[in-house]
Scaffold this motif. Sequence first.
Motif, PDB file in Angstrom:
ATOM      1  N   GLY A  18      20.556  33.348  -2.098  1.00  0.00           N
ATOM      2  CA  GLY A  18      19.229  33.050  -2.605  1.00  0.00           C
ATOM      3  C   GLY A  18      18.355  32.244  -1.672  1.00  0.00           C
ATOM      4  O   GLY A  18      17.273  31.812  -2.068  1.00  0.00           O
ATOM      5  N   VAL A  19      18.798  32.047  -0.417  1.00  0.00           N
ATOM      6  CA  VAL A  19      18.008  31.259   0.521  1.00  0.00           C
ATOM      7  C   VAL A  19      16.716  31.995   0.879  1.00  0.00           C
ATOM      8  O   VAL A  19      15.626  31.422   0.836  1.00  0.00           O
ATOM      9  N   CYS A  20      16.811  33.263   1.229  1.00  0.00           N
ATOM     10  CA  CYS A  20      15.613  34.042   1.599  1.00  0.00           C
ATOM     11  C   CYS A  20      14.661  34.179   0.411  1.00  0.00           C
ATOM     12  O   CYS A  20      13.439  34.082   0.569  1.00  0.00           O
ATOM     13  N   ALA A  21      15.200  34.397  -0.782  1.00  0.00           N
ATOM     14  CA  ALA A  21      14.353  34.510  -1.977  1.00  0.00           C
ATOM     15  C   ALA A  21      13.642  33.190  -2.256  1.00  0.00           C
ATOM     16  O   ALA A  21      12.477  33.173  -2.648  1.00  0.00           O
ATOM     17  N   GLY A  22      14.329  32.071  -2.031  1.00  0.00           N
ATOM     18  CA  GLY A  22      13.706  30.769  -2.222  1.00  0.00           C
ATOM     19  C   GLY A  22      12.597  30.504  -1.226  1.00  0.00           C
ATOM     20  O   GLY A  22      11.539  29.970  -1.564  1.00  0.00           O
ATOM     21  N   ILE A  23      12.818  30.903   0.036  1.00  0.00           N
ATOM     22  CA  ILE A  23      11.784  30.739   1.063  1.00  0.00           C
ATOM     23  C   ILE A  23      10.579  31.611   0.727  1.00  0.00           C
ATOM     24  O   ILE A  23       9.431  31.196   0.874  1.00  0.00           O
ATOM     25  N   ALA A  24      10.830  32.827   0.257  1.00  0.00           N
ATOM     26  CA  ALA A  24       9.734  33.723  -0.121  1.00  0.00           C
ATOM     27  C   ALA A  24       8.929  33.139  -1.279  1.00  0.00           C
ATOM     28  O   ALA A  24       7.694  33.196  -1.273  1.00  0.00           O
ATOM     29  N   ASN A  25       9.597  32.576  -2.282  1.00  0.00           N
ATOM     30  CA  ASN A  25       8.891  31.943  -3.402  1.00  0.00           C
ATOM     31  C   ASN A  25       8.065  30.747  -2.935  1.00  0.00           C
ATOM     32  O   ASN A  25       6.957  30.531  -3.404  1.00  0.00           O
ATOM     33  N   TYR A  26       8.609  29.981  -2.008  1.00  0.00           N
ATOM     34  CA  TYR A  26       7.928  28.784  -1.524  1.00  0.00           C
ATOM     35  C   TYR A  26       6.631  29.132  -0.796  1.00  0.00           C
ATOM     36  O   TYR A  26       5.601  28.495  -0.998  1.00  0.00           O
ATOM     37  N   ARG A  31       9.919  38.969  -1.009  1.00  0.00           N
ATOM     38  CA  ARG A  31      11.298  38.673  -0.630  1.00  0.00           C
ATOM     39  C   ARG A  31      11.815  39.610   0.450  1.00  0.00           C
ATOM     40  O   ARG A  31      12.538  39.197   1.359  1.00  0.00           O
ATOM     41  N   TRP A  32      11.433  40.894   0.354  1.00  0.00           N
ATOM     42  CA  TRP A  32      11.940  41.861   1.328  1.00  0.00           C
ATOM     43  C   TRP A  32      11.485  41.522   2.738  1.00  0.00           C
ATOM     44  O   TRP A  32      12.215  41.747   3.704  1.00  0.00           O
ATOM     45  N   LEU A  37      12.918  39.635   8.199  1.00  0.00           N
ATOM     46  CA  LEU A  37      12.766  38.667   9.288  1.00  0.00           C
ATOM     47  C   LEU A  37      14.075  37.937   9.580  1.00  0.00           C
ATOM     48  O   LEU A  37      14.403  37.690  10.750  1.00  0.00           O
ATOM     49  N   ALA A  38      14.831  37.603   8.546  1.00  0.00           N
ATOM     50  CA  ALA A  38      16.109  36.919   8.751  1.00  0.00           C
ATOM     51  C   ALA A  38      17.114  37.819   9.461  1.00  0.00           C
ATOM     52  O   ALA A  38      17.798  37.383  10.399  1.00  0.00           O
ATOM     53  N   VAL A  39      17.204  39.064   9.053  1.00  0.00           N
ATOM     54  CA  VAL A  39      18.147  39.995   9.693  1.00  0.00           C
ATOM     55  C   VAL A  39      17.705  40.288  11.121  1.00  0.00           C
ATOM     56  O   VAL A  39      18.539  40.324  12.046  1.00  0.00           O
TER      57      VAL A  39
END
Length: 153
Positions: A18-26, A31-32, A37-39
Amino acid sequence: MRHSRTLYRDTEHARIAGVCAGIANYFGIERWLVRILAVTGFFLLAGPFMLVAYVAGWFILDKKPQGHEPVATKKVSNVFQHTGKGWRNVISSDSDDSQKVSVKTKVWQAGEPPKQAFHDISKRFTEAENRLRSMERYVTSREFQLNREISKL
């Protein structure tokens, strides 16, 4: 007025932690996009650094509290229904901001696509019209007149 934002892990929309989803919410983006970007950062830039950063985010960030949603996607959560003789009233205890529909103008922004927002708003107006019709039907009925006469006694 600015709303204070806090960075959480979003385990409800998580793929791994849930780290990427949390960053997207912030940041208020999709989220995608954060996941891509992370991958990409993992494969192109520095794989071990990205892996360590993700695991660190996993352990450092708190889980998102239950019922906590970002401002852009907040829904009506506390709804009270009052019923009476032939009518039903729905009162939201949230502010008027919760009734707003956020439409995204760019692909990467969080929010609803314009077609979905139009459908949601149209549905709200249809529900409001149906409630208004039921109130009008009750007020013009003989039952309402009878209850009114009995109340006067």
